[in-house]
Design a protein around this motif. Structure first.
Motif, PDB file in Angstrom:
ATOM      1  N   LYS A 331     -56.354  62.258 -62.100  1.00 38.03           N
ATOM      2  CA  LYS A 331     -55.943  61.273 -61.101  1.00 38.03           C
ATOM      3  C   LYS A 331     -57.028  60.986 -60.073  1.00 38.03           C
ATOM      4  N   GLY A 332     -58.040  61.861 -60.019  1.00 35.36           N
ATOM      5  CA  GLY A 332     -59.077  61.674 -59.010  1.00 35.36           C
ATOM      6  C   GLY A 332     -58.638  62.104 -57.630  1.00 35.36           C
ATOM      7  N   TYR A 333     -57.737  63.087 -57.549  1.00 34.64           N
ATOM      8  CA  TYR A 333     -57.212  63.569 -56.275  1.00 34.64           C
ATOM      9  C   TYR A 333     -57.912  64.872 -55.887  1.00 34.64           C
ATOM     10  N   GLY A 334     -58.412  64.946 -54.674  1.00 36.73           N
ATOM     11  CA  GLY A 334     -59.036  66.173 -54.200  1.00 36.73           C
ATOM     12  C   GLY A 334     -60.410  66.421 -54.780  1.00 36.73           C
ATOM     13  N   VAL A 335     -60.919  65.478 -55.578  1.00 32.27           N
ATOM     14  CA  VAL A 335     -62.247  65.579 -56.182  1.00 32.27           C
ATOM     15  C   VAL A 335     -63.009  64.291 -55.867  1.00 32.27           C
ATOM     16  N   GLU A 336     -64.302  64.277 -56.215  1.00 31.58           N
ATOM     17  CA  GLU A 336     -65.124  63.116 -55.879  1.00 31.58           C
ATOM     18  C   GLU A 336     -64.613  61.848 -56.550  1.00 31.58           C
ATOM     19  N   LYS A 337     -64.313  61.933 -57.839  1.00 28.75           N
ATOM     20  CA  LYS A 337     -63.829  60.765 -58.557  1.00 28.75           C
ATOM     21  C   LYS A 337     -63.054  61.215 -59.795  1.00 28.75           C
ATOM     22  N   ARG A 338     -62.331  60.289 -60.361  1.00 28.35           N
ATOM     23  CA  ARG A 338     -61.564  60.566 -61.580  1.00 28.35           C
ATOM     24  C   ARG A 338     -62.515  60.938 -62.705  1.00 28.35           C
ATOM     25  N   ASN A 339     -62.142  61.996 -63.437  1.00 25.46           N
ATOM     26  CA  ASN A 339     -63.021  62.495 -64.497  1.00 25.46           C
ATOM     27  C   ASN A 339     -62.155  62.991 -65.657  1.00 25.46           C
ATOM     28  N   TYR A 340     -61.953  62.129 -66.661  1.00 22.79           N
ATOM     29  CA  TYR A 340     -61.105  62.496 -67.797  1.00 22.79           C
ATOM     30  C   TYR A 340     -61.734  63.597 -68.647  1.00 22.79           C
ATOM     31  N   THR A 341     -63.057  63.594 -68.738  1.00 26.49           N
ATOM     32  CA  THR A 341     -63.731  64.625 -69.530  1.00 26.49           C
ATOM     33  C   THR A 341     -63.463  66.003 -68.934  1.00 26.49           C
ATOM     34  N   LYS A 342     -63.585  66.090 -67.617  1.00 25.60           N
ATOM     35  CA  LYS A 342     -63.324  67.362 -66.941  1.00 25.60           C
ATOM     36  C   LYS A 342     -61.848  67.734 -67.070  1.00 25.60           C
ATOM     37  N   ALA A 343     -60.983  66.744 -66.959  1.00 27.62           N
ATOM     38  CA  ALA A 343     -59.547  67.006 -67.075  1.00 27.62           C
ATOM     39  C   ALA A 343     -59.215  67.575 -68.449  1.00 27.62           C
ATOM     40  N   LYS A 344     -59.804  66.985 -69.485  1.00 24.61           N
ATOM     41  CA  LYS A 344     -59.530  67.459 -70.844  1.00 24.61           C
ATOM     42  C   LYS A 344     -60.026  68.881 -71.042  1.00 24.61           C
ATOM     43  N   GLU A 345     -61.142  69.233 -70.412  1.00 26.28           N
ATOM     44  CA  GLU A 345     -61.657  70.599 -70.544  1.00 26.28           C
ATOM     45  C   GLU A 345     -60.620  71.608 -70.039  1.00 26.28           C
ATOM     46  N   TYR A 346     -60.017  71.305 -68.905  1.00 25.05           N
ATOM     47  CA  TYR A 346     -59.017  72.219 -68.351  1.00 25.05           C
ATOM     48  C   TYR A 346     -57.740  72.225 -69.196  1.00 25.05           C
ATOM     49  N   PHE A 347     -57.328  71.052 -69.679  1.00 25.88           N
ATOM     50  CA  PHE A 347     -56.141  71.008 -70.534  1.00 25.88           C
ATOM     51  C   PHE A 347     -56.383  71.788 -71.829  1.00 25.88           C
ATOM     52  N   ASP A 348     -57.608  71.692 -72.365  1.00 25.41           N
ATOM     53  CA  ASP A 348     -57.951  72.444 -73.577  1.00 25.41           C
ATOM     54  C   ASP A 348     -57.869  73.945 -73.329  1.00 25.41           C
ATOM     55  N   LYS A 349     -58.337  74.381 -72.157  1.00 25.95           N
ATOM     56  CA  LYS A 349     -58.278  75.813 -71.837  1.00 25.95           C
ATOM     57  C   LYS A 349     -56.830  76.300 -71.831  1.00 25.95           C
ATOM     58  N   ALA A 350     -55.955  75.488 -71.255  1.00 29.67           N
ATOM     59  CA  ALA A 350     -54.540  75.870 -71.213  1.00 29.67           C
ATOM     60  C   ALA A 350     -53.937  75.876 -72.616  1.00 29.67           C
ATOM     61  N   ALA A 351     -54.230  74.832 -73.402  1.00 28.05           N
ATOM     62  CA  ALA A 351     -53.670  74.731 -74.756  1.00 28.05           C
ATOM     63  C   ALA A 351     -54.204  75.836 -75.662  1.00 28.05           C
ATOM     64  N   ASP A 352     -55.463  76.212 -75.497  1.00 26.22           N
ATOM     65  CA  ASP A 352     -56.034  77.277 -76.321  1.00 26.22           C
ATOM     66  C   ASP A 352     -55.325  78.606 -76.108  1.00 26.22           C
ATOM     67  N   ASN A 353     -54.668  78.728 -74.980  1.00 26.81           N
ATOM     68  CA  ASN A 353     -53.901  79.946 -74.675  1.00 26.81           C
ATOM     69  C   ASN A 353     -52.395  79.717 -74.849  1.00 26.81           C
ATOM     70  N   ASP A 354     -52.060  78.697 -75.665  1.00 25.00           N
ATOM     71  CA  ASP A 354     -50.658  78.395 -75.997  1.00 25.00           C
ATOM     72  C   ASP A 354     -49.807  78.099 -74.759  1.00 25.00           C
ATOM     73  N   GLU A 355     -50.385  77.474 -73.756  1.00 25.60           N
ATOM     74  CA  GLU A 355     -49.643  77.101 -72.567  1.00 25.60           C
ATOM     75  C   GLU A 355     -49.001  75.738 -72.828  1.00 25.60           C
ATOM     76  N   PRO A 356     -47.667  75.643 -72.763  1.00 26.32           N
ATOM     77  CA  PRO A 356     -46.984  74.385 -73.116  1.00 26.32           C
ATOM     78  C   PRO A 356     -47.469  73.187 -72.320  1.00 26.32           C
ATOM     79  N   GLY A 357     -47.770  73.384 -71.032  1.00 30.03           N
ATOM     80  CA  GLY A 357     -48.246  72.275 -70.231  1.00 30.03           C
ATOM     81  C   GLY A 357     -49.559  71.714 -70.735  1.00 30.03           C
ATOM     82  N   GLY A 358     -50.395  72.597 -71.300  1.00 32.64           N
ATOM     83  CA  GLY A 358     -51.654  72.131 -71.869  1.00 32.64           C
ATOM     84  C   GLY A 358     -51.429  71.227 -73.061  1.00 32.64           C
ATOM     85  N   PHE A 359     -50.508  71.617 -73.933  1.00 36.70           N
ATOM     86  CA  PHE A 359     -50.170  70.761 -75.080  1.00 36.70           C
ATOM     87  C   PHE A 359     -49.662  69.408 -74.604  1.00 36.70           C
ATOM     88  N   TYR A 360     -48.778  69.445 -73.609  1.00 35.01           N
ATOM     89  CA  TYR A 360     -48.197  68.199 -73.125  1.00 35.01           C
ATOM     90  C   TYR A 360     -49.267  67.278 -72.547  1.00 35.01           C
TER      91      TYR A 360
END
Length: 682
Positions: A331-360
């Motif tokens: 969303k670009g909140y609390g950071v310099e600008k919106r960054n989908y690449t960075k967002a996906k990196e964090y979502f991947d970390k969650a999904a790699d650990n079977d975290e449901p929110g990461g999958f979603y």
């Protein structure tokens, strides 16, 4: 226990846990195959994906904002936001009528008539909230004639005026009648509102309505855990928190923040306990503080602080915090600008650990093509994994895909079921908390009224609870009709209707109770055919008792054709489903064998007599149970009976002691006599 399927989109199947309901309603599975996927080049009505932006922009709001006419100002005056100011005279009269209705629910019929008159006056002024409440009164037949047509009309006009509970009542009405084109529109709107209350990094604690009974008995364990601050476990937890236990502080904070286990929501207390917990390095409290600052719940919204707390939690290896960080980058909140690449990196970390929110969250990115190539198959896979873990937001996305045919072939019945699951988690579910609190306080009539309101909105657990209260407490429920208290016949009829609705939604215990009522003529005329219909409904949910009952009815031609082969099949199925049924099934098969091979013989007559005796036992047990409850367990009689038994016991012991003494005394006297001297020799 929920079963998990394998998750592959290809030649295999994707199993989605469609309704992970608890208690007696069995979970069932929706099977998704390649045939359900739409063609890649198929024109989609959802090319504009802005509708799928599930990231809420609005600040945290009290329930009455999302649920106009909510009864929360009566039950839970909100210290965090204050109470709503009535906008017009109609709303003032409406709230006055609702207060009187709740007070009258304990059996004051004259007050109920006053309440109904005020609510009707508000409705006639065009107040949507008053129209919704009138719809409820007509639906239940309280101080008004019971009229489903008038109930529908009032709910329709209320929904047009923006009343969300009436929209839910209409959606459920359409859902029951399989009018999915109308139901899906209402449920989708309600699900959108419910989505605003979900957290960004993980799913909120599931606040399911508590089932107050297990079969015919009270669910004492669940009720014990729902007593809020009066619960002994809560008091022990609070004591541990006061002694500096960080984990206990976090749990107390969670209870206050979400209003769990009967604790009244209080954001101020929640923040105080969570702040103390983070001082002791509790990572889950850090994550929740990040959520609170991101949503502005009880504090001023501050994305920078949200990012700081979520980052700190992630450094403590709290995987779900990665979702919150990814959300802020997306969303670009609390950071310099919106960054989908960075967002996906964090979502991947969650999904790699079977975290449901990461999958979603990955599913959302692939569905919308945010920083990745748009791919409906991959999106569906991730949503399926999240849905099987109970992620309601994943149900919402799948519902939309089925609703408009985006990535999945249009399927309105499935879309409606998914939307319903999400919609029932909206702010109107607070009715369940108030109903439970009333029940625990002994306000049975008020609890029944609240559960009845939820039952009208389509909550299966509420339908079951309301029916059980009617059966268990009888007049104490308090059952009111148009001109006063319900007769026994009316009360049984209402309970029957509630059980039937619950059975339609998968409550096999409800279907069994309906079958037993028709079979034994309890509260209704004996009707073997309708009993068989109810047992068939329970049998469709793989209920062993229902299969056994159907086998018996086929064996004896009661409500079903006399068919010994079908009887054996049902007996065998009952044993397959529940191995614990081995003894009754073995006896039934033995009786069936005798019936086949020794018909019209003495052995058959003897076995038939035994069966007739066994069939009469339920009625005998029912009469004995009623006698014990009405005579022996009555307070005065129980005291007299206890004293009488004590007196009999004392007299018995004294008599036993007297007899023992009477036997021992001659023996002692004989032992004390001196031996006779031998005669002198002459």
């Amino acid at each position: 226990m929920m079963r998990r399927g394998t998750h592959r989109i290809g030649g295999a199947l994707l199993l989605l846990a469609l309704l992970p309901v608890t208690g007696f309603a069995r979970p069932f599975f929706f099977v998704l195959s390649e045939d359900d996927l739409s063609e890649p080049n198929q024109p989609s009505p959802a090319d504009d994906v802005s509708e799928f932006d599930d990231f809420p922009e609005a600040d945290s709001q009290p329930d009455y904002v999302f649920d106009p006419g909510s009864w929360s100002p009566i039950f839970e005056p909100d210290t965090n936001f204050g109470n709503p100011n009535p906008r017009d005279e109609g709303e003032i009269i409406y709230y006055s009528g609702v207060k009187k209705m709740l007070e009258a629910s304990e059996g004051e019929f004259k007050l109920m008539e006053e309440a109904a008159a005020e609510i009707q006056a508000a409705a006639e002024m065009g107040n949507p909230q008053g129209q919704s409440a009138m719809g409820f009164l007509y639906s239940m037949g309280i101080a008004r004639e019971r009229n489903e047509g008038k109930a529908f009309l009032h709910h329709y006009f209320a929904s047009q005026g923006g009343n969300m509970q009436s929209k839910l009542a209409l959606a459920y009405t359409y859902y029951r009648r399989e009018m999915h084109d109308k139901a899906v529109k209402l449920y989708s709107e309600l699900a959108e509102v419910a989505m605003n209350s979900f957290l960004i990094s993980k799913d909120s604690p599931v606040i399911e309505p508590v089932r107050i009974h297990i079969g015919a008995e009270e669910n004492k364990e669940a009720l014990r855990k729902s007593r809020g601050e009066e619960d002994e476990d809560f008091q022990i937890l609070e004591y541990q928190a006061q002694k500096g236990n960080a984990a206990a502080m976090y749990k107390i904070g969670i209870f206050y923040y979400f209003g769990l286990r009967g604790v009244r929501r209080d954001h101020a207390k929640a923040l105080r306990w969570l702040s103390k917990a983070v001082e002791r390095g509790e990572p889950r409290s850090m994550e929740l503080l990040g959520e609170i600052y991101a949503r502005g719940s009880g504090v001023e919204r501050n994305y920078t602080k949200a990012l700081e707390w979520l980052t700190l939690a992630s450094r403590h290896q709290l995987i779900s915090a990665y979702n919150g960080i990814g959300y802020l980058y997306a969303k670009g909140y609390g950071v310099e600008k919106r960054n989908y690449t960075k967002a996906k990196e964090y979502f991947d970390k969650a999904a790699d650990n079977d975290e449901p929110g990461g999958f979603y969250n990955l599913g959302v990115m692939y569905l919308k093509g945010l920083g990745v190539k748009r791919d409906f198959k991959i999106a569906t896979k991730h949503f399926g994994l999240a849905a099987n873990a109970g992620q309601p937001k994943a149900y919402f996305q799948l519902a939309k895909m089925f609703h408009i045919g985006m990535g999945l072939k249009k399927n309105l019945p499935v879309a409606t079921a998914f939307y319903k699951l999400v919609a029932e988690r909206g702010p109107w579910s607070s009715l369940s908390r108030w109903a439970l609190q009333s029940y625990l306080k002994g306000d049975i009539g008020k609890s029944f009224l609240l559960y009845s309101r939820m039952a009208e909105l389509g909550y299966e657990v509420a339908q079951s609870n309301a029916a059980w209260i009617l059966d268990k407490y009888g007049e104490r429920s308090i059952c009111l009709e148009e001109f006063g208290f319900c007769t026994d016949a009316e009360r049984h009829q209402r309970a029957h209707g509630l059980w039937w609705r619950a059975s339609e939604q998968g409550n096999e215990h409800a279907a069994l109770l309906i079958g037993d009522a028709y079979y034994y003529g309890r509260g209704t005329e004996r009707d073997y055919e309708r009993a068989a219909e109810a047992y068939m409904h329970a049998k469709s949910q793989s209920n062993a008792q229902a299969m056994f009952n159907l086998g018996y009815m086929h064996e004896h031609g009661q409500g079903l054709p006399l068919d010994l082969h079908l009887a054996k099949r049902y007996y065998d199925q009952a044993l397959e489903v529940d191995p614990a049924a081995k003894l009754p099934v073995s006896l039934a098969l033995a009786s069936l064998w005798i019936r086949r091979n020794y018909a019209n013989t003495f052995i058959y007559c003897l076995s038939k007599l035994q069966v007739d005796v066994m069939n009469s036992l339920p009625e005998v047990f029912l009469m004995v149970d009623e006698w014990v409850e009405n005579v022996i367990l009555e307070e005065g009689n129980a005291t007299i009976l206890t004293l009488f038994l004590c007196l009999v016991t004392v007299l018995y012991l004294r008599e036993r002691q007297r007899r023992h003494a009477a036997v021992v005394r001659p023996q002692q006297q004989q032992q004390q006599q001196p031996p006779e001297e031998p005669p002198l020799a002459r």
